[in-house]
Design a protein around this motif. Structure first.
Motif, short mmCIF file in Angstrom:
data_model
loop_
_atom_site.label_atom_id
_atom_site.label_comp_id
_atom_site.label_asym_id
_atom_site.label_seq_id
_atom_site.Cartn_x
_atom_site.Cartn_y
_atom_site.Cartn_z
N PHE A 162 1.39 9.32 5.54
CA PHE A 162 1.62 9.39 6.97
C PHE A 162 0.75 8.40 7.75
CE2 PHE A 162 3.00 14.10 6.57
CZ PHE A 162 4.22 13.68 6.09
N ASP A 163 -0.51 8.22 7.35
CA ASP A 163 -1.37 7.28 8.05
C ASP A 163 -0.86 5.86 7.91
OD1 ASP A 163 -1.89 7.47 5.32
OD2 ASP A 163 -3.95 6.74 5.54
N LEU A 164 -0.34 5.51 6.74
CA LEU A 164 0.20 4.17 6.53
C LEU A 164 1.49 3.98 7.31
CD1 LEU A 164 -0.38 3.68 2.68
CD2 LEU A 164 -1.87 3.06 4.59
N GLY A 202 9.41 4.60 2.66
CA GLY A 202 8.85 4.26 3.97
C GLY A 202 8.55 2.79 4.14
N ALA A 203 8.73 1.97 3.09
CA ALA A 203 8.53 0.53 3.22
C ALA A 203 9.62 -0.05 4.12
CB ALA A 203 8.56 -0.14 1.85
N VAL A 204 9.31 -1.17 4.79
CA VAL A 204 10.24 -1.72 5.77
C VAL A 204 10.51 -3.19 5.49
CG1 VAL A 204 8.36 -2.28 7.37
CG2 VAL A 204 10.68 -1.99 8.25
N GLU A 258 0.82 -1.21 0.00
CA GLU A 258 0.00 0.00 0.00
C GLU A 258 0.86 1.26 0.00
OE1 GLU A 258 -3.45 0.27 2.60
OE2 GLU A 258 -3.19 -1.85 3.11
N ILE A 259 1.93 1.24 0.79
CA ILE A 259 2.81 2.41 0.86
C ILE A 259 3.44 2.68 -0.50
CG2 ILE A 259 4.98 3.25 1.85
CD1 ILE A 259 4.23 1.83 4.45
#
Length: 388
Positions: free
Chosen positions: A195-197, A223-225, A182-183
Motif C-alpha cells: 500500500f505504501d508503494l 499494482g505496477a503501472v 519495488e512493487i
C-alpha cells in the motif's frame, strides 16, 4: 465455555487490528499522498447443533485501500489541463506587465512624438521644437527596441523552462520505473499489497501529469503501472523508462524541439501539437503561438511606422535645403537554412513592401522554402499551406 472463549478472543483480536488500521488512518490524516485503508471483517463460520446454528466469532479477511483508479484518472486529466493554463497564464502575465504600461507604452510615445511634430509645424525652424521632436523619435525607437528585447528574453527564459520540464518528466518516469520494480519485488516476496508503494506510485503519476499529458495502464494484480504520452509513445514499461530530450530544430538553429528517445536509442522529434497538456504544453503553446504573434505584430507596426515616416520626410527639405532622408532604419527578416540542406542554394530578403494599395503588403508570418520535384515551393510554416 470454550466457544465463549473463542468468541471473546476473536472479537478482541479483530478489534485490536481495526484500531491499528484506524490509528494509521488518523496518523496520515494530513498526508496528501496517503490513501485511506479499510479493514474487511468476516464471520469465522460456526457449527450446527440440535439447538440450532452457533457462530464461532469474527475474523479479519483483509485490508484494502480506499482507491478508485477511474476517479484518480479523471483528477489527473483535469489537473494536467489546469497546469497547462497556469503555465500559459504566467507567461502571458509577464508580457502584459511590459506591454501594458500606460505611462511608458508605444501609444504614449507616439502621442509625445505627434505633439512635438505639431509644434514644429507651427515654427519649422525653431531649434528647441526640432530637438524635442528628435528626442521623441529616439524615445519611440527605444521603446520598440526594449519590447523586442523583452520578447527575446521571454523566449530564452521559456526555453529554459521547457528544458526544466523535460528534466522533471525524465526524473519522474525513472522513479516510476524503479517503483514498479519495488512493487513487483514486494509482491513476489510475501504476496501482500504494497500500500505504501502504491501511494507513492499515485503521487508520482499525479506529479507527472502536471508536467505533460499521460495515459496509464495499471496491472490489477501487482499494482505496477505502464505510462505513455498522449500520442502513444511509451514512457514507462515495467521497470524500464524512456526519456524525452530537448534538441535543436533542424530548420531553425535558434529554436528548441522536444524529442523522444525510443528503446532502440533512436531520437524521434515530437509534434508540439501532441504535447498540449501539462506545464510543458503551456510552455510550448506560449512559444509557438503567442510569442510569434506578438513579435510579428510589433514588427509589423514598427515597419509600417518607419516606412511612412521615411516616406513623408523624403518629401521635404532640411535647414540646408537638402532633400530629407530616412529617419528610421531597420533590419530585414532573416532567411535561416535547414542544417540538413545538401544543395548550394542561398536565400536572402532584399526588401519589404508596406504599400497596402499595391496588394503585396508584407505579412507577419514565417515561410518555408523547399525544392521538391524539380521546383521551388513556398509554404507558411505555421500550417504548411502553400503560397501562390
Amino acid at each position: 465455555m470454550l466457544n465463549l472463549y473463542y468468541l471473546a478472543s476473536s472479537g478482541l483480536q479483530t478489534g485490536q487490528q481495526a484500531l491499528i488500521v484506524t490509528g494509521n488512518n488518523l496518523a496520515n490524516a494530513t498526508n496528501p499522498n496517503y490513501s485511506r485503508q479499510n479493514i474487511i471483517l468476516g464471520a469465522t463460520g460456526g457449527r450446527m447443533t440440535s439447538s440450532g446454528y452457533f457462530g464461532n466469532g469474527v475474523r479479519v479477511e483483509g485490508v484494502v485501500r480506499a482507491f478508485d483508479e477511474y476517479t484518480n484518472e479523471r483528477v489527473r486529466g483535469t489537473d494536467t489541463l489546469l497546469r497547462a493554463s497556469e503555465a500559459h497564464y504566467a507567461k502571458m502575465s509577464a508580457l502584459d506587465l511590459e506591454f501594458g504600461r500606460t505611462y511608458n507604452g508605444i501609444d504614449a510615445k507616439l502621442n509625445s512624438l505627434f505633439n512635438a511634430l505639431k509644434d514644429i509645424s507651427k515654427q519649422p525652424t525653431d531649434g528647441n521644437y526640432r530637438s524635442s521632436a528628435f528626442t521623441a523619435l529616439k524615445e519611440l525607437t527605444s521603446r520598440f527596441n526594449k519590447l523586442s528585447d523583452e520578447l527575446i528574453h521571454q523566449e530564452q527564459k521559456n526555453n529554459q523552462d521547457i528544458r526544466e520540464s523535460v528534466n522533471n518528466i525524465n526524473q519522474l518516469t525513472g522513479q516510476l520505473a524503479n517503483l514498479n520494480r519495488e512493487i513487483l519485488n514486494r509482491q513476489s516476496v510475501d504476496g501482500s499489497g504494497a500500500f505504501d508503494l502504491l501511494d507513492r506510485r499515485d503521487a508520482l503519476l499525479q506529479a507527472l501529469s502536471q508536467q505533460t499529458g499521460i495515459a496509464t495502464q495499471i496491472d490489477g494484480r501487482t499494482g505496477a503501472v505502464d505510462v505513455t504520452l498522449s500520442n502513444g509513445h511509451m514512457l514507462v514499461n515495467g521497470d524500464q523508462a524512456s526519456a524525452l530530450e530537448v534538441t535543436t530544430d533542424d530548420s531553425n538553429p535558434g529554436r528548441q524541439r522536444v524529442a523522444y528517445r525510443n528503446v532502440d536509442n533512436i531520437i524521434i522529434p515530437l509534434d508540439d501539437r501532441t504535447l498540449d497538456k501539462g506545464r510543458l504544453g503551456g510552455l510550448l503553446a506560449f512559444r509557438n503561438q503567442d510569442l510569434p504573434e506578438i513579435g510579428n505584430r510589433l514588427n509589423e507596426l514598427a515597419l509600417y511606422l518607419s516606412d511612412r515616416f521615411n516616406e513623408v520626410n523624403s518629401q521635404g527639405y532640411d535647414l540646408n535645403s537638402d532633400q530629407g532622408g530616412d529617419i528610421f532604419s531597420y533590419r530585414l527578416p532573416r532567411a535561416i537554412a535547414n542544417r540538413n540542406n545538401t544543395g548550394k542554394a542561398e536565400l536572402s530578403v532584399a526588401g519589404i513592401n508596406t504599400d497596402a494599395e499595391a496588394g503585396t503588403v508584407a505579412k507577419p508570418q514565417d515561410y518555408t522554402l523547399r525544392f521538391e520535384g524539380g521546383q521551388w515551393r513556398v509554404t507558411r510554416t505555421a500550417d504548411g499551406s502553400e503560397v501562390a
